[in-house]
Design an enzyme around this catalytic site. Sequence first.
Site, PDB file in Angstrom:
ATOM      1  CD  GLN A   1      13.377  -5.492  -6.550  1.00  0.00           C
ATOM      2  OE1 GLN A   1      13.218  -4.057  -6.613  1.00  0.00           O
ATOM      3  NE2 GLN A   1      13.869  -6.354  -7.476  1.00  0.00           N
ATOM      4  CB  SER A   2       8.229  -3.029  -8.190  1.00  0.00           C
ATOM      5  OG  SER A   2       8.791  -1.938  -7.791  1.00  0.00           O
TER       6      SER A   2
ATOM      7  CD  GLN B   1       3.368   4.717  -9.936  1.00  0.00           C
ATOM      8  OE1 GLN B   1       3.899   5.714 -10.512  1.00  0.00           O
ATOM      9  NE2 GLN B   1       3.073   3.813 -10.654  1.00  0.00           N
ATOM     10  CG  ASP B   2       0.736   0.620  -9.230  1.00  0.00           C
ATOM     11  OD1 ASP B   2       1.024   1.834  -9.617  1.00  0.00           O
ATOM     12  OD2 ASP B   2       0.815  -0.498  -9.843  1.00  0.00           O
TER      13      ASP B   2
ATOM     14  CB  ILE C   1      -0.796   0.086   1.213  1.00  0.00           C
ATOM     15  CG1 ILE C   1      -2.060   0.939   0.844  1.00  0.00           C
ATOM     16  CG2 ILE C   1      -0.375   0.470   2.443  1.00  0.00           C
ATOM     17  CD1 ILE C   1      -3.307   0.621   1.810  1.00  0.00           C
TER      18      ILE C   1
ATOM     19  CE  LYS D   1       5.769  -8.398  -9.808  1.00  0.00           C
ATOM     20  NZ  LYS D   1       4.570  -8.041  -9.201  1.00  0.00           N
TER      21      LYS D   1
ATOM     22  CD  GLU E   1      10.219  -5.647 -17.765  1.00  0.00           C
ATOM     23  OE1 GLU E   1      11.399  -6.366 -17.783  1.00  0.00           O
ATOM     24  OE2 GLU E   1      10.204  -4.318 -18.104  1.00  0.00           O
TER      25      GLU E   1
ATOM     26  CB  THR F   1       4.840  -7.219 -15.049  1.00  0.00           C
ATOM     27  OG1 THR F   1       5.693  -6.278 -15.761  1.00  0.00           O
ATOM     28  CG2 THR F   1       5.542  -8.185 -14.524  1.00  0.00           C
TER      29      THR F   1
ATOM     30  CE1 TYR G   1       9.003  -6.934 -10.788  1.00  0.00           C
ATOM     31  CE2 TYR G   1       9.077  -6.773 -13.112  1.00  0.00           C
ATOM     32  CZ  TYR G   1       8.558  -6.556 -11.917  1.00  0.00           C
ATOM     33  OH  TYR G   1       7.305  -5.776 -11.844  1.00  0.00           O
TER      34      TYR G   1
ATOM     35  CG  LEU H   1      -1.218  -3.525  -5.307  1.00  0.00           C
ATOM     36  CD1 LEU H   1      -1.523  -1.989  -5.252  1.00  0.00           C
ATOM     37  CD2 LEU H   1      -1.539  -4.356  -6.804  1.00  0.00           C
TER      38      LEU H   1
HETATM   39  P1  NAP Z   1       6.394   0.178  -5.860  1.00  0.00           P
HETATM   40  O1  NAP Z   1       6.008   1.637  -5.912  1.00  0.00           O
HETATM   41  O2  NAP Z   1       7.795  -0.160  -6.103  1.00  0.00           O
HETATM   42  O3  NAP Z   1       5.533  -0.348  -4.622  1.00  0.00           O
HETATM   43  C1  NAP Z   1       6.039  -1.727  -4.223  1.00  0.00           C
HETATM   44  C2  NAP Z   1       5.401  -1.765  -2.903  1.00  0.00           C
HETATM   45  O4  NAP Z   1       5.930  -3.296  -2.298  1.00  0.00           O
HETATM   46  C3  NAP Z   1       5.776  -1.132  -1.720  1.00  0.00           C
HETATM   47  O5  NAP Z   1       4.711  -0.583  -0.880  1.00  0.00           O
HETATM   48  C4  NAP Z   1       6.787  -1.695  -0.830  1.00  0.00           C
HETATM   49  O6  NAP Z   1       6.877  -1.605   0.388  1.00  0.00           O
HETATM   50  C5  NAP Z   1       6.142  -3.156  -0.972  1.00  0.00           C
HETATM   51  N1  NAP Z   1       7.028  -4.265  -0.772  1.00  0.00           N
HETATM   52  C6  NAP Z   1       8.193  -4.457  -1.433  1.00  0.00           C
HETATM   53  N2  NAP Z   1       8.792  -5.727  -0.860  1.00  0.00           N
HETATM   54  C7  NAP Z   1       7.830  -6.158   0.083  1.00  0.00           C
HETATM   55  C8  NAP Z   1       8.066  -7.386   1.091  1.00  0.00           C
HETATM   56  N3  NAP Z   1       9.014  -8.240   1.015  1.00  0.00           N
HETATM   57  N4  NAP Z   1       6.786  -7.516   1.554  1.00  0.00           N
HETATM   58  C9  NAP Z   1       5.842  -6.689   1.655  1.00  0.00           C
HETATM   59  N5  NAP Z   1       5.930  -5.745   0.687  1.00  0.00           N
HETATM   60  C10 NAP Z   1       6.767  -5.468  -0.078  1.00  0.00           C
HETATM   61  O7  NAP Z   1       5.678  -0.421  -7.180  1.00  0.00           O
HETATM   62  P2  NAP Z   1       4.423  -0.054  -8.025  1.00  0.00           P
HETATM   63  O8  NAP Z   1       4.892   0.530  -9.140  1.00  0.00           O
HETATM   64  O9  NAP Z   1       3.431   0.529  -7.095  1.00  0.00           O
HETATM   65  O10 NAP Z   1       3.972  -1.434  -8.752  1.00  0.00           O
HETATM   66  C11 NAP Z   1       3.123  -2.309  -7.561  1.00  0.00           C
HETATM   67  C12 NAP Z   1       3.373  -3.559  -8.254  1.00  0.00           C
HETATM   68  O11 NAP Z   1       2.857  -3.759  -9.569  1.00  0.00           O
HETATM   69  C13 NAP Z   1       4.332  -4.293  -8.032  1.00  0.00           C
HETATM   70  O12 NAP Z   1       4.026  -5.805  -7.799  1.00  0.00           O
HETATM   71  C14 NAP Z   1       5.115  -4.075  -9.462  1.00  0.00           C
HETATM   72  O13 NAP Z   1       5.983  -5.153  -9.859  1.00  0.00           O
HETATM   73  C15 NAP Z   1       3.770  -4.390 -10.477  1.00  0.00           C
HETATM   74  N6  NAP Z   1       3.889  -3.650 -11.615  1.00  0.00           N
HETATM   75  C16 NAP Z   1       4.290  -2.464 -11.699  1.00  0.00           C
HETATM   76  C17 NAP Z   1       4.209  -1.778 -12.781  1.00  0.00           C
HETATM   77  C18 NAP Z   1       4.464  -0.283 -13.180  1.00  0.00           C
HETATM   78  O14 NAP Z   1       4.704   0.224 -14.125  1.00  0.00           O
HETATM   79  N7  NAP Z   1       4.465   0.433 -12.244  1.00  0.00           N
HETATM   80  C19 NAP Z   1       3.798  -2.420 -14.109  1.00  0.00           C
HETATM   81  C20 NAP Z   1       3.438  -3.895 -14.118  1.00  0.00           C
HETATM   82  C21 NAP Z   1       3.549  -4.539 -12.980  1.00  0.00           C
HETATM   83  P3  NAP Z   1       8.156  -0.390   0.766  1.00  0.00           P
HETATM   84  O15 NAP Z   1       7.242   0.884   0.737  1.00  0.00           O
HETATM   85  O16 NAP Z   1       8.012  -1.087   2.477  1.00  0.00           O
HETATM   86  O17 NAP Z   1       9.227  -0.692   0.152  1.00  0.00           O
HETATM   87  N1  GDD Z   2      15.554   2.954 -14.488  1.00  0.00           N
HETATM   88  C1  GDD Z   2      16.182   3.257 -15.489  1.00  0.00           C
HETATM   89  N2  GDD Z   2      17.032   4.389 -15.320  1.00  0.00           N
HETATM   90  N3  GDD Z   2      15.740   2.764 -16.741  1.00  0.00           N
HETATM   91  C2  GDD Z   2      16.505   3.210 -17.783  1.00  0.00           C
HETATM   92  C3  GDD Z   2      17.605   4.320 -17.620  1.00  0.00           C
HETATM   93  C4  GDD Z   2      17.944   5.019 -16.487  1.00  0.00           C
HETATM   94  O1  GDD Z   2      18.811   5.658 -16.235  1.00  0.00           O
HETATM   95  N4  GDD Z   2      17.916   4.743 -19.009  1.00  0.00           N
HETATM   96  C5  GDD Z   2      17.317   3.962 -19.807  1.00  0.00           C
HETATM   97  N5  GDD Z   2      16.470   3.199 -19.093  1.00  0.00           N
HETATM   98  C6  GDD Z   2      15.605   2.246 -19.776  1.00  0.00           C
HETATM   99  C7  GDD Z   2      15.826   0.649 -19.177  1.00  0.00           C
HETATM  100  O2  GDD Z   2      16.744   0.104 -19.681  1.00  0.00           O
HETATM  101  C8  GDD Z   2      14.357   0.221 -19.671  1.00  0.00           C
HETATM  102  O3  GDD Z   2      14.539  -0.269 -20.738  1.00  0.00           O
HETATM  103  C9  GDD Z   2      13.425   1.404 -19.566  1.00  0.00           C
HETATM  104  O4  GDD Z   2      14.213   2.536 -19.548  1.00  0.00           O
HETATM  105  C10 GDD Z   2      12.365   1.209 -18.544  1.00  0.00           C
HETATM  106  O5  GDD Z   2      12.952   1.125 -17.297  1.00  0.00           O
HETATM  107  P1  GDD Z   2      12.353   1.387 -16.002  1.00  0.00           P
HETATM  108  O6  GDD Z   2      11.652   2.574 -15.609  1.00  0.00           O
HETATM  109  O7  GDD Z   2      13.225   1.100 -14.590  1.00  0.00           O
HETATM  110  O8  GDD Z   2      11.176   0.490 -16.067  1.00  0.00           O
HETATM  111  P2  GDD Z   2      10.931  -0.899 -16.377  1.00  0.00           P
HETATM  112  O9  GDD Z   2      10.268  -0.972 -17.636  1.00  0.00           O
HETATM  113  O10 GDD Z   2      12.130  -1.887 -16.219  1.00  0.00           O
HETATM  114  O11 GDD Z   2      10.055  -1.583 -15.210  1.00  0.00           O
HETATM  115  C11 GDD Z   2       9.068  -1.037 -14.699  1.00  0.00           C
HETATM  116  O12 GDD Z   2       7.834  -1.525 -15.558  1.00  0.00           O
HETATM  117  C12 GDD Z   2       7.434  -2.922 -15.655  1.00  0.00           C
HETATM  118  C13 GDD Z   2       6.303  -3.309 -16.438  1.00  0.00           C
HETATM  119  O13 GDD Z   2       6.801  -3.311 -17.915  1.00  0.00           O
HETATM  120  C14 GDD Z   2       8.528  -1.438 -13.153  1.00  0.00           C
HETATM  121  O14 GDD Z   2       7.692  -0.564 -12.887  1.00  0.00           O
HETATM  122  C15 GDD Z   2       8.250  -2.873 -13.175  1.00  0.00           C
HETATM  123  O15 GDD Z   2       7.822  -3.035 -11.859  1.00  0.00           O
HETATM  124  C16 GDD Z   2       7.289  -3.343 -14.269  1.00  0.00           C
HETATM  125  O16 GDD Z   2       6.683  -4.690 -14.020  1.00  0.00           O
END
Ligand code: NAP
Ligand code: GDD
Length: 367
Positions: free
Chosen positions: A83-84, A12-13, A9, A155, A129, A127, A151, A80
Amino acid sequence: MKTALITGITGQDGSFLAEFLLGKGYEVHGTIRRSSVDYRERIAHLEGKPHFHLHYADLGDSMSIMQVVSKVRPDEIYNLAAQSHVQVSFDSPEFTADVDATGVLRVLEAVRLCGLAKTCRIYQASTSELYGKVEEVPQNENTPFHPYSPYAVAKLYGYWIVKEYREAYDMFCCSGILFNHESERRGETFVTRKITLAAARIAQGKQEKLYLGNLSSLRDWGYAKDYVECMWLILQHKTPEDFVIATGVQHSVREFCYLAFKHVGIELEFKGEGEDEKGVCVSGPDGLIGKTLVEVSPDFYRPTDVVNLWGDPTKAKAELGWDPAKTSFEQLVKIMVDADMAKVAVEKAGDQIRTNLAEYLEKGIVK
Ligand code: NAP
Ligand code: GDD
């Protein structure tokens, strides 16, 4: 009144979903972890509200999950927590597997062992991913998976164990295969937020340069606030099914960067290729014109990188009535940049107050 439990909780989400469910009249429970810093920035405004409750639990600790599930007895669980960060998963692969793979199993088993298998609906944060080294563009619910990071592999287990529990125990559990979604609350090390913060800091003279990795990487970026609605819609659907959630529009990291800087009044021109590519200011404030503001650093390259994510949200549109075009790419960049411009302005004001105070103390004007 329905009761929901959100793991993650504080993320972000999680924070957007909590607001959304409170708005729908839910009793909202969330799991938090003990941290040496107790300030929970994204949910601080919700703490103390009558229908909002927090519990300590960790996805690596079965007993803590059992305890919270048996106490709350939720109608819906949104799993949700994870380790994201994809890059971090290369440094902490075992932790990532424990939380993002086995953690999902722990939640499903807790529901089953608490006798809630027939009443509790479960949403799993899956995801894009999973598509990884993509085998088809755009990607839909039938596209083969090819995970390309620790990751994504973790997932993928989460995705399959959810499907298994649905079929083996007839549980209402579903995966939302969400493509990247961003917001003003996005973690600062994800590429979009790193860019919008840097653009705001450079525009306000607080940072000189931004270092990025692969600028050509392509993503389908949406607005997180729109995506949490879909998580809820998936659990209200008549049958438990998996859905791709995406905008259907793709952009590169370079394009995101160009637009974010443009929004703060800096026009960049990208010159060179690969590690030698640079973003040079060609129009903007006098002091910045001609300066290199963006550079590539191999430190941000990944051992394997996913470079072509592009989602097809047709099913979500048709079956859930969800609108993937609610917030455009341009609007998303603007929302994030505006929020970071305000954040940096506040930081600067704080710096100024501290400087003045130090001067007054030194001169004995204040004691
Ligand atoms: P986020 O901001 O990194 O939030 C992750 C949450 O998980 C935080 O509340 C974190 O708690 C908690 N957490 C991490 N390790 C944990 C553990 N061992 N036990 C309990 N809680 C734990 O991620 P988000 O962007 O909101 O994404 C939410 C979910 O959607 C994740 O599962 C992510 O992999 C998935 N997802 C995200 C995206 C995206 O683009 N944002 C896309 C596809 C899927 P702390 O605050 O204590 O660290
Ligand atoms: N983080 C990061 N930092 N990424 C970079 C950078 C940098 O400086 N420069 C380029 N990138 C590129 C990464 O190599 C990747 O291809 C892309 O930007 C997006 O990286 P992130 O923003 O770190 O996100 P992600 O796509 O790897 O993962 C996020 O989206 C997934 C869904 O497709 C996370 O939110 C995951 O939790 C989620 O599942």
